[in-house]
Design a protein around this motif. Structure first.
Motif, PDB file in Angstrom:
ATOM      1  N   SER A  90      62.251  37.214  48.849  1.00 55.88           N
ATOM      2  CA  SER A  90      61.280  36.217  48.399  1.00 55.88           C
ATOM      3  C   SER A  90      59.866  36.756  48.551  1.00 55.88           C
ATOM      4  CB  SER A  90      61.443  34.938  49.219  1.00 55.88           C
ATOM      5  OG  SER A  90      61.082  35.178  50.577  1.00 55.88           O
ATOM      6  N   SER A  91      58.931  36.130  47.867  1.00 60.13           N
ATOM      7  CA  SER A  91      57.528  36.555  47.953  1.00 60.13           C
ATOM      8  C   SER A  91      57.005  36.420  49.379  1.00 60.13           C
ATOM      9  CB  SER A  91      56.674  35.724  46.991  1.00 60.13           C
ATOM     10  OG  SER A  91      56.808  34.333  47.276  1.00 60.13           O
ATOM     11  N   LEU A  92      57.495  35.412  50.110  1.00 61.31           N
ATOM     12  CA  LEU A  92      57.070  35.228  51.492  1.00 61.31           C
ATOM     13  C   LEU A  92      57.560  36.378  52.368  1.00 61.31           C
ATOM     14  CD1 LEU A  92      55.684  33.422  53.566  1.00 61.31           C
ATOM     15  CD2 LEU A  92      57.867  32.236  53.898  1.00 61.31           C
ATOM     16  N   GLU A  93      58.811  36.804  52.154  1.00 66.32           N
ATOM     17  CA  GLU A  93      59.359  37.927  52.915  1.00 66.32           C
ATOM     18  C   GLU A  93      58.629  39.224  52.582  1.00 66.32           C
ATOM     19  OE1 GLU A  93      64.012  37.184  53.831  1.00 66.32           O
ATOM     20  OE2 GLU A  93      63.477  37.295  51.709  1.00 66.32           O
ATOM     21  N   LEU A  94      58.332  39.422  51.296  1.00 65.36           N
ATOM     22  CA  LEU A  94      57.630  40.633  50.884  1.00 65.36           C
ATOM     23  C   LEU A  94      56.229  40.693  51.479  1.00 65.36           C
ATOM     24  CD1 LEU A  94      58.724  40.844  47.135  1.00 65.36           C
ATOM     25  CD2 LEU A  94      59.436  42.333  49.005  1.00 65.36           C
ATOM     26  N   GLU A  95      55.604  39.532  51.649  1.00 65.81           N
ATOM     27  CA  GLU A  95      54.281  39.500  52.268  1.00 65.81           C
ATOM     28  C   GLU A  95      54.367  39.845  53.753  1.00 65.81           C
ATOM     29  OE1 GLU A  95      52.545  35.710  51.592  1.00 65.81           O
ATOM     30  OE2 GLU A  95      52.313  35.988  49.430  1.00 65.81           O
ATOM     31  N   SER A  96      55.498  39.470  54.367  1.00 73.39           N
ATOM     32  CA  SER A  96      55.662  39.719  55.809  1.00 73.39           C
ATOM     33  C   SER A  96      55.999  41.178  56.099  1.00 73.39           C
ATOM     34  CB  SER A  96      56.773  38.817  56.367  1.00 73.39           C
ATOM     35  OG  SER A  96      56.468  37.455  56.156  1.00 73.39           O
ATOM     36  N   ILE A  97      56.625  41.866  55.126  1.00 75.29           N
ATOM     37  CA  ILE A  97      56.974  43.276  55.318  1.00 75.29           C
ATOM     38  C   ILE A  97      55.928  44.130  54.605  1.00 75.29           C
ATOM     39  CG2 ILE A  97      58.756  45.041  55.030  1.00 75.29           C
ATOM     40  CD1 ILE A  97      60.806  42.843  54.805  1.00 75.29           C
ATOM     41  N   ASN A  98      55.089  44.764  55.383  1.00 74.39           N
ATOM     42  CA  ASN A  98      54.035  45.592  54.797  1.00 74.39           C
ATOM     43  C   ASN A  98      53.979  46.944  55.491  1.00 74.39           C
ATOM     44  OD1 ASN A  98      52.604  45.092  57.281  1.00 74.39           O
ATOM     45  ND2 ASN A  98      51.991  43.112  56.432  1.00 74.39           N
ATOM     46  N   GLU A  99      52.946  47.704  55.203  1.00 73.15           N
ATOM     47  CA  GLU A  99      52.815  49.045  55.784  1.00 73.15           C
ATOM     48  C   GLU A  99      52.756  49.016  57.309  1.00 73.15           C
ATOM     49  OE1 GLU A  99      53.100  51.757  54.232  1.00 73.15           O
ATOM     50  OE2 GLU A  99      52.713  51.305  52.122  1.00 73.15           O
ATOM     51  N   ASP A 100      52.281  47.914  57.874  1.00 75.46           N
ATOM     52  CA  ASP A 100      52.176  47.812  59.334  1.00 75.46           C
ATOM     53  C   ASP A 100      53.544  47.751  60.002  1.00 75.46           C
ATOM     54  OD1 ASP A 100      49.430  47.823  59.111  1.00 75.46           O
ATOM     55  OD2 ASP A 100      49.268  45.626  59.069  1.00 75.46           O
ATOM     56  N   CYS A 101      54.576  47.439  59.235  1.00 77.92           N
ATOM     57  CA  CYS A 101      55.928  47.362  59.793  1.00 77.92           C
ATOM     58  C   CYS A 101      56.576  48.742  59.931  1.00 77.92           C
ATOM     59  CB  CYS A 101      56.812  46.480  58.914  1.00 77.92           C
ATOM     60  SG  CYS A 101      56.247  44.771  58.780  1.00 77.92           S
ATOM     61  N   PHE A 102      55.896  49.760  59.435  1.00 76.99           N
ATOM     62  CA  PHE A 102      56.447  51.122  59.470  1.00 76.99           C
ATOM     63  C   PHE A 102      55.499  52.058  60.210  1.00 76.99           C
ATOM     64  CE2 PHE A 102      58.513  49.044  56.017  1.00 76.99           C
ATOM     65  CZ  PHE A 102      59.776  49.590  55.945  1.00 76.99           C
ATOM     66  N   MET A 103      56.072  52.935  60.977  1.00 78.44           N
ATOM     67  CA  MET A 103      55.285  53.971  61.636  1.00 78.44           C
ATOM     68  C   MET A 103      55.729  55.329  61.113  1.00 78.44           C
ATOM     69  SD  MET A 103      56.805  54.624  65.459  1.00 78.44           S
ATOM     70  CE  MET A 103      56.140  56.288  65.417  1.00 78.44           C
ATOM     71  N   GLU A 104      54.778  56.182  60.846  1.00 78.80           N
ATOM     72  CA  GLU A 104      55.076  57.529  60.356  1.00 78.80           C
ATOM     73  C   GLU A 104      54.649  58.548  61.397  1.00 78.80           C
ATOM     74  OE1 GLU A 104      54.349  58.479  56.191  1.00 78.80           O
ATOM     75  OE2 GLU A 104      53.586  56.430  55.919  1.00 78.80           O
ATOM     76  N   LEU A 105      55.478  59.538  61.621  1.00 78.01           N
ATOM     77  CA  LEU A 105      55.143  60.599  62.553  1.00 78.01           C
ATOM     78  C   LEU A 105      54.064  61.481  61.943  1.00 78.01           C
ATOM     79  CD1 LEU A 105      58.705  61.612  63.780  1.00 78.01           C
ATOM     80  CD2 LEU A 105      57.127  59.982  64.808  1.00 78.01           C
ATOM     81  N   SER A 106      53.171  61.947  62.776  1.00 76.96           N
ATOM     82  CA  SER A 106      52.080  62.783  62.296  1.00 76.96           C
ATOM     83  C   SER A 106      52.620  64.064  61.670  1.00 76.96           C
ATOM     84  CB  SER A 106      51.136  63.136  63.453  1.00 76.96           C
ATOM     85  OG  SER A 106      50.170  64.081  63.043  1.00 76.96           O
ATOM     86  N   GLU A 107      51.998  64.484  60.577  1.00 81.62           N
ATOM     87  CA  GLU A 107      52.407  65.724  59.905  1.00 81.62           C
ATOM     88  C   GLU A 107      52.102  66.951  60.753  1.00 81.62           C
ATOM     89  OE1 GLU A 107      50.587  65.827  56.107  1.00 81.62           O
ATOM     90  OE2 GLU A 107      51.729  64.124  55.302  1.00 81.62           O
ATOM     91  N   GLU A 108      51.241  66.789  61.750  1.00 81.64           N
ATOM     92  CA  GLU A 108      50.891  67.910  62.616  1.00 81.64           C
ATOM     93  C   GLU A 108      51.960  68.194  63.665  1.00 81.64           C
ATOM     94  OE1 GLU A 108      47.130  67.017  64.299  1.00 81.64           O
ATOM     95  OE2 GLU A 108      46.044  67.069  62.389  1.00 81.64           O
ATOM     96  N   LEU A 109      52.893  67.247  63.835  1.00 85.85           N
ATOM     97  CA  LEU A 109      53.956  67.439  64.819  1.00 85.85           C
ATOM     98  C   LEU A 109      54.967  68.449  64.296  1.00 85.85           C
ATOM     99  CD1 LEU A 109      54.614  63.723  65.864  1.00 85.85           C
ATOM    100  CD2 LEU A 109      53.365  65.462  67.150  1.00 85.85           C
ATOM    101  N   PRO A 110      55.678  69.123  65.204  1.00 89.98           N
ATOM    102  CA  PRO A 110      56.691  70.095  64.760  1.00 89.98           C
ATOM    103  C   PRO A 110      57.812  69.400  64.011  1.00 89.98           C
ATOM    104  CG  PRO A 110      56.872  69.670  67.118  1.00 89.98           C
ATOM    105  CD  PRO A 110      55.593  69.038  66.670  1.00 89.98           C
TER     106      PRO A 110
END
Length: 284
Positions: A90-110
């Motif tokens: 639903s549009s409400l669920e899509l609004e709740s799931i955004n970029e803040d819900c994901f963490m990305e490891l730094s590209e500088e890490l091995p």
């Protein structure tokens, strides 16, 4: 004596040089064929000496095999979630799931599992030592069997491999291995009666331990979804049975907490592209 009738000249007389010309052409053609055969043999030997991966690079790809850029973790995960479960968020669920819900490891890490240790420390900031290293329970705050980080992978061997990346953080508080291979549920229930900061396992066993209330999710802040592919090109999100078990676990216990903003997802490994999916299907 009879008279000789004038008739048509013989073929040789009509074309005195024809046989000679034919011989010359035949000789020329045979020599040309020999040269072509030599060239083919030479090219074949050269191709055999060139490694297969280099040959593939030299070949021009078809239109449907042109490499595509990897999608964003958010877009990829939502697409997989909806297609695997046959639903439309639903549009409400899509609004709740955004970029803040994901963490990305730094590209500088091995590259490899070595990146997980530093990545998890960065995710917890200044409190990383208290949250990830200490082994004592804290009344009302840190209860037994409630990990702060959960690794989910397709196999027991991969679950163990992921824990190698955080071994420096688990000296005082051992990680929980949550899979069915060579481990009974009763053994894991006993392990979860102590403090657990890291837990790593397969979807089916993790869900079972949550369902029987041996493991809790009150402290869970990061869920690492392993995307590493096996030799056949399958991963946690593409291996048929394991895929179903993962989404069953995700929908029942993880998705609600993602919507509430209580935890973040970390997609660990290369995000598959459409071209990779086509190659995997061809190998099936």
């Amino acid at each position: 004596m009879g008279t000789v009738k004038a008739g048509k000249p013989s073929k040789s007389r009509r074309n005195p040089n024809k046989l000679g010309i034919r011989k010359k052409r035949s000789s020329h053609d045979s020599s040309a064929k020999k040269i072509q055969k030599k060239k083919k043999k030479t090219n074949k030997r050269q191709q055999q000496d060139i490694p297969a991966d280099i040959v593939e690079e030299q070949q021009l790809p078809n239109d449907d095999e042109v490499p595509s850029t990897a999608p964003r973790p958010l877009d990829f995960f939502l697409s997989e979630f909806q297609s695997a479960n046959g639903i439309q968020l639903s549009s409400l669920e899509l609004e709740s799931i955004n970029e803040d819900c994901f963490m990305e490891l730094s590209e500088e890490l091995p590259h490899g599992v070595e990146a997980l240790g530093k990545g998890m420390k960065d995710a917890f900031g200044k409190s990383w030592k208290a949250e990830l290293c200490d082994g004592k329970l804290v009344d009302g705050k840190i209860e037994a069997g409630n990990p702060a980080v959960l690794f989910i992978s397709a196999s027991a061997l991969r679950a163990i491999d992921l824990l190698r990346g955080v071994r420096l953080l688990t000296k005082e508080c051992h990680a929980a291995k949550l899979f069915s291979k060579h481990m009974k549920v009763e053994e894991q229930v006993t392990i979860l009666k102590s403090r657990v900061n890291f837990a790593s396992g397969t979807p089916s066993r993790i869900k079972k331990l949550i369902d029987i209330e041996a493991m809790g999710l009150s402290r869970l802040k990061v869920v690492v979804v392993d995307l590493q592919q096996d030799v056949k090109g399958y991963s946690l999100l593409s291996l048929p049975q394991v895929r179903e078990e993962f989404w069953d676990l995700y929908k029942s216990h993880i998705h609600p907490r993602v919507l509430q903003g209580d935890l973040r997802l970390c997609l660990f490994g290369p995000i598959p592209t459409k071209s990779n999916d086509k190659k995997r299907r061809r190998n099936e």
